[in-house]
Motif scaffolding. Structure first.
Motif, mmCIF file in Angstrom:
data_model
loop_
_atom_site.group_PDB
_atom_site.id
_atom_site.type_symbol
_atom_site.label_atom_id
_atom_site.label_comp_id
_atom_site.label_asym_id
_atom_site.label_seq_id
_atom_site.Cartn_x
_atom_site.Cartn_y
_atom_site.Cartn_z
ATOM 1 N N ASP A 45 0.882 -1.179 -0.147
ATOM 2 C CA ASP A 45 0.006 -0.163 -0.004
ATOM 3 C C ASP A 45 0.731 1.369 0.002
ATOM 4 O O ASP A 45 0.289 2.286 0.287
ATOM 5 N N VAL A 46 2.101 1.101 -0.182
ATOM 6 C CA VAL A 46 3.012 2.219 -0.359
ATOM 7 C C VAL A 46 2.585 2.911 -1.587
ATOM 8 O O VAL A 46 2.591 2.343 -2.623
ATOM 9 N N PRO A 47 2.364 4.334 -1.675
ATOM 10 C CA PRO A 47 1.623 5.111 -2.850
ATOM 11 C C PRO A 47 3.055 4.832 -3.920
ATOM 12 O O PRO A 47 4.016 4.759 -3.678
ATOM 13 N N GLU A 48 2.290 4.834 -5.257
ATOM 14 C CA GLU A 48 3.307 4.560 -6.452
ATOM 15 C C GLU A 48 4.132 5.629 -6.744
ATOM 16 O O GLU A 48 5.290 5.667 -6.739
ATOM 17 N N ALA A 49 3.697 6.960 -5.997
ATOM 18 C CA ALA A 49 4.727 8.051 -6.354
ATOM 19 C C ALA A 49 6.182 7.825 -5.676
ATOM 20 O O ALA A 49 7.148 8.675 -6.031
ATOM 21 N N LEU A 50 5.762 7.174 -4.643
ATOM 22 C CA LEU A 50 6.922 7.075 -3.549
ATOM 23 C C LEU A 50 8.092 5.813 -3.997
ATOM 24 O O LEU A 50 9.199 5.940 -3.615
ATOM 25 N N GLN A 51 7.549 5.272 -5.087
ATOM 26 C CA GLN A 51 8.592 4.137 -5.491
ATOM 27 C C GLN A 51 8.927 4.352 -6.951
ATOM 28 O O GLN A 51 9.714 3.368 -7.576
ATOM 29 N N ARG A 52 8.576 5.520 -7.617
ATOM 30 C CA ARG A 52 9.383 5.846 -8.852
ATOM 31 C C ARG A 52 10.792 5.921 -8.570
ATOM 32 O O ARG A 52 11.230 6.436 -7.852
ATOM 33 N N PRO A 53 11.548 5.248 -9.586
ATOM 34 C CA PRO A 53 12.991 5.199 -9.731
ATOM 35 C C PRO A 53 13.734 6.624 -9.477
ATOM 36 O O PRO A 53 14.592 6.802 -8.842
ATOM 37 N N ASP A 54 13.064 7.573 -10.064
ATOM 38 C CA ASP A 54 13.678 9.255 -10.063
ATOM 39 C C ASP A 54 13.530 9.844 -8.447
ATOM 40 O O ASP A 54 14.534 10.221 -8.325
ATOM 41 N N VAL A 55 12.457 9.183 -8.083
ATOM 42 C CA VAL A 55 12.091 9.587 -6.464
ATOM 43 C C VAL A 55 13.206 8.905 -5.723
ATOM 44 O O VAL A 55 13.739 9.561 -4.704
ATOM 45 N N LEU A 56 13.353 7.614 -5.882
ATOM 46 C CA LEU A 56 14.169 6.752 -5.112
ATOM 47 C C LEU A 56 15.712 7.504 -5.193
ATOM 48 O O LEU A 56 16.408 7.432 -4.112
ATOM 49 N N VAL A 93 3.317 15.857 2.737
ATOM 50 C CA VAL A 93 2.963 15.395 1.437
ATOM 51 C C VAL A 93 3.036 13.793 1.526
ATOM 52 O O VAL A 93 2.055 13.253 0.922
ATOM 53 N N VAL A 94 4.049 13.307 2.050
ATOM 54 C CA VAL A 94 4.127 11.873 2.582
ATOM 55 C C VAL A 94 2.636 11.369 3.061
ATOM 56 O O VAL A 94 2.007 10.372 2.831
ATOM 57 N N ALA A 95 2.251 12.180 4.075
ATOM 58 C CA ALA A 95 0.979 11.688 4.626
ATOM 59 C C ALA A 95 -0.207 11.844 3.956
ATOM 60 O O ALA A 95 -1.183 10.813 3.931
ATOM 61 N N ALA A 96 -0.374 12.759 3.149
ATOM 62 C CA ALA A 96 -1.381 12.984 2.256
ATOM 63 C C ALA A 96 -1.419 11.861 1.151
ATOM 64 O O ALA A 96 -2.420 11.305 0.716
ATOM 65 N N LEU A 97 -0.182 11.435 0.635
ATOM 66 C CA LEU A 97 -0.249 10.441 -0.041
ATOM 67 C C LEU A 97 -0.505 8.919 0.571
ATOM 68 O O LEU A 97 -1.235 8.236 -0.151
ATOM 69 N N LEU A 98 -0.170 8.601 1.827
ATOM 70 C CA LEU A 98 -0.528 7.585 2.635
ATOM 71 C C LEU A 98 -2.002 7.566 2.624
ATOM 72 O O LEU A 98 -2.834 6.389 2.516
#
Length: 215
Positions: A45-56, A93-98
Motif C-alpha cells: 500500500d505504499v503510494p506509487e509516487a514514492l516508488q518511482r526510480p527517479d524519486v528513489l 506530502v507523504v502523509a497525504a499520499l499515504l
C-alpha cells in the motif's frame, strides 16, 4: 490480513503520525525507506509516487548529503535552517499520499497531521543541535546524528508491521525531545548569541574591507 500486504488494517493514522515524526528528523530517509518497501513488495500500500526510480534516486542522493552535513558542527545547524520548510512539507506530502492510497483518512487531514508533527520534531532536532554545538568537540554531533539515522530507519520499518506501536514510540520520543529542548534552552540561547556575534564580526570585517582605500 497479512501484515506484509498492507500498511495498516485499521487506519493509516498511526503511520501518518510516525512518518511525520520521522520526516522532521530525516525526510529523505522516510521517502527512501517507504519507496524501497513499496518497490520490493514488503508493503503493497505504499503510494506509487514514492516508488518511482527517479524519486528513489533523488531521495538517496539527498540522504547521503544529509548524512554528511548532519555530522559536522555548525554545518548541521545551517542544514537544519534550510530544511525548516522542507521537512514539514515532505511530512505533509507523504502523509497525504499515504491517506490517498489507504482511503481511510482524508488527505487534507493527513497532510495537516504529518506536516505539523514533522515541524515539531524538526524544531526538537534543530534545538538539540544548537545545544550540542555549544561544545567544541565534534564527537557528540556524530553520535547524535547516527542515533537519529538508526532511530528513523528502525521506527519507520517497525511502523510497516506494527503501526500503532510505532506511533506510540514516536509520540514518546517527540515528548521526550521537547522536554530535553526545554531543559537545554540556556545552551540554545548561547549558541544563537554566538552565531549572531560571528555574523556581526563578519559584517564589520566585510564593511571595513569595502571602505579600505586602495594601496
Amino acid at each position: 490480513m497479512d501484515r506484509l500486504d498492507t500498511i495498516t488494517s485499521v487506519s493509516v493514522l498511526p503511520l501518518v503520525f510516525t512518518s511525520g515524526w520521522a520526516s522532521g528528523i530525516n525526510a529523505y530517509a522516510v521517502v527512501l525507506l517507504l519507496g524501497i518497501f513499496g518497490a520490493t513488495g514488503v508493503a503493497d500500500d505504499v503510494p506509487e509516487a514514492l516508488q518511482r526510480p527517479d524519486v528513489l534516486i533523488v531521495a538517496g542522493v539527498l540522504f547521503l548529503c544529509e548524512a554528511v552535513a548532519d555530522k559536522i558542527p555548525y554545518v548541521d545547524s545551517a542544514w537544519d535552517s534550510v530544511h525548516t520548510v522542507v521537512r514539514p512539507v515532505t511530512g505533509a506530502v507523504v502523509a497525504a499520499l499515504l491517506a490517498g492510497e489507504s482511503g481511510s483518512l482524508p488527505e487534507l487531514a493527513a497532510g495537516a497531521i504529518g506536516g505539523s508533527t514533522a515541524l515539531l520534531s524538526h524544531l526538537v532536532k534543530a534545538g538539540t543541535r544548537m545545544a550540542v554545538n555549544t561544545s567544541p568537540e565534534p564527537v557528540s554531533n556524530i553520535v547524535i546524528s547516527v542515533a537519529e539515522d538508526l532511530g528513523v530507519a528502525g521506527i519507520v520499518t517497525f511502523a510497516i508491521f506494527n503501526p500503532v506501536a510505532a506511533a506510540i514510540i514516536a509520540g514518546g520520543l517527540l515528548a521526550l525531545g521537547i522536554a530535553v529542548v526545554v531543559i537545554l534552552i540556556g545552551r540554545i540561547r548561547r549558541f544563537l548569541r554566538r552565531r549572531a556575534q560571528r555574523r556581526e564580526e563578519k559584517r564589520i570585517v566585510t564593511a571595513g574591507g569595502a571602505h579600505r582605500p586602495p594601496g
